[in-house]
Design a protein around this motif. Structure first.
Motif, PDB file in Angstrom:
ATOM      1  N   SER A 100       3.750  10.123  -1.950  1.00  0.00           N
ATOM      2  CA  SER A 100       3.634  10.743  -0.706  1.00  0.00           C
ATOM      3  C   SER A 100       2.477  10.475   0.081  1.00  0.00           C
ATOM      4  N   ALA A 101       2.204  10.546   1.399  1.00  0.00           N
ATOM      5  CA  ALA A 101       1.048   9.953   2.211  1.00  0.00           C
ATOM      6  C   ALA A 101      -0.273  10.345   1.583  1.00  0.00           C
ATOM      7  N   PRO A 102      -0.220  11.648   1.092  1.00  0.00           N
ATOM      8  CA  PRO A 102      -1.525  12.308   0.478  1.00  0.00           C
ATOM      9  C   PRO A 102      -1.818  11.674  -0.820  1.00  0.00           C
ATOM     10  N   GLY A 103      -0.591  11.378  -1.447  1.00  0.00           N
ATOM     11  CA  GLY A 103      -1.013  10.803  -2.861  1.00  0.00           C
ATOM     12  C   GLY A 103      -1.435   9.471  -2.819  1.00  0.00           C
ATOM     13  N   ARG A 104      -0.927   8.623  -1.908  1.00  0.00           N
ATOM     14  CA  ARG A 104      -1.430   7.215  -1.669  1.00  0.00           C
ATOM     15  C   ARG A 104      -2.941   7.218  -1.232  1.00  0.00           C
ATOM     16  N   ALA A 105      -3.309   8.195  -0.153  1.00  0.00           N
ATOM     17  CA  ALA A 105      -4.652   8.325   0.269  1.00  0.00           C
ATOM     18  C   ALA A 105      -5.407   8.928  -1.006  1.00  0.00           C
ATOM     19  N   MET A 106      -4.955   9.623  -1.835  1.00  0.00           N
ATOM     20  CA  MET A 106      -5.682   9.847  -2.928  1.00  0.00           C
ATOM     21  C   MET A 106      -6.126   8.864  -3.820  1.00  0.00           C
ATOM     22  N   ILE A 107      -5.090   8.039  -4.008  1.00  0.00           N
ATOM     23  CA  ILE A 107      -5.387   6.747  -4.863  1.00  0.00           C
ATOM     24  C   ILE A 107      -6.466   5.827  -4.261  1.00  0.00           C
ATOM     25  N   ARG A 108      -6.470   5.848  -3.172  1.00  0.00           N
ATOM     26  CA  ARG A 108      -7.178   4.928  -2.245  1.00  0.00           C
ATOM     27  C   ARG A 108      -8.722   5.612  -2.401  1.00  0.00           C
ATOM     28  N   ASP A 109      -8.739   6.934  -2.342  1.00  0.00           N
ATOM     29  CA  ASP A 109     -10.109   7.555  -2.499  1.00  0.00           C
ATOM     30  C   ASP A 109     -10.606   7.257  -3.823  1.00  0.00           C
ATOM     31  N   PHE A 110      -9.836   7.377  -4.651  1.00  0.00           N
ATOM     32  CA  PHE A 110     -10.330   7.361  -6.277  1.00  0.00           C
ATOM     33  C   PHE A 110     -10.950   5.736  -6.422  1.00  0.00           C
ATOM     34  N   VAL A 111     -10.032   4.670  -5.895  1.00  0.00           N
ATOM     35  CA  VAL A 111     -10.144   3.442  -5.974  1.00  0.00           C
ATOM     36  C   VAL A 111     -11.494   2.948  -5.401  1.00  0.00           C
ATOM     37  N   THR A 112     -12.234   3.794  -4.317  1.00  0.00           N
ATOM     38  CA  THR A 112     -13.380   3.426  -3.571  1.00  0.00           C
ATOM     39  C   THR A 112     -14.258   4.266  -4.174  1.00  0.00           C
ATOM     40  N   SER A 113     -14.115   5.285  -5.095  1.00  0.00           N
ATOM     41  CA  SER A 113     -15.299   6.181  -5.466  1.00  0.00           C
ATOM     42  C   SER A 113     -15.503   5.806  -6.944  1.00  0.00           C
TER      43      SER A 113
END
Length: 185
Positions: A100-113
């Motif tokens: 989902s769009a929120p799920g993909r955004a969540m992955i990006r958040d984790f990758v950059t943190s």
């Protein structure tokens, strides 16, 4: 990397975290993710930006922490009565959530943190629950760590880098691959 104050489980710290997470959820419901800023979130949460920088360090870590809260399961993974069924149900849900769009955004958040380890611990905990149930039923099964490699890793890779989400047949294939070498007890 910023030094963060230790997280306490109650009191003002818990109230700040709750209000900041609520502010992030509200802002994401009304604003594009790319437009969020630490001062915007701080204003919505009723705290100063310095509070957020001291606690989370940067915007990516703050968003990852808010995502981590959403990621924590309210209930154990679905129990279908068999390891194969449990893994299939879990993997299908994981694909849906991450795709989902929120799920993909969540992955990006984790990758950059620096929140990836916590995310991994939650994931491993869900898979360990499935493993424990299977073992209690007398089923042979791979370890939770093997399931991370054989199920979670391909899902994350496909969600992030493939043009389309994996189809049901591919998901079933991953589950069958995860079960290779398991012999009934």
């Amino acid at each position: 990397m910023a030094i963060r104050e230790p997280i306490r489980t109650g009191g003002r710290s818990a109230r700040v975290q709750q209000s900041v997470h609520q502010a992030v959820r509200e802002l994401l419901a009304s604003e594009p993710r790319e437009s969020l800023t630490v001062p915007m979130i701080a204003a919505r949460a009723g705290v100063t930006p310095s509070t957020l920088y001291r606690r989370w360090g940067d915007l990516a870590s703050l968003l990852a922490d808010a995502s981590l809260e959403r990621l924590r399961p309210d209930t154990p993974p679905a129990s279908t009565g068999s390891l194969r069924g449990d893994l299939l149900a879990w993997t299908e849900q994981y694909v849906d959530e991450l795709g989902s769009a929120p799920g993909r955004a969540m992955i990006r958040d984790f990758v950059t943190s620096d929140q990836g380890c916590q995310c991994s611990n939650i994931l491993r905990g869900q898979l360990q629950c499935i493993v424990d149930r299977a073992l209690a039923r007398g089923e042979a099964c791979p370890s939770a760590e093997q399931l991370v490699d054989r199920l979670a890793a391909p899902v994350v890779y496909r969600v992030m880098f493939a043009e389309a989400l994996p189809e049901a047949e591919r998901v079933r294939g991953w589950v069958e691959h995860a079960l290779l070498g398991c012999t009934p007890t």
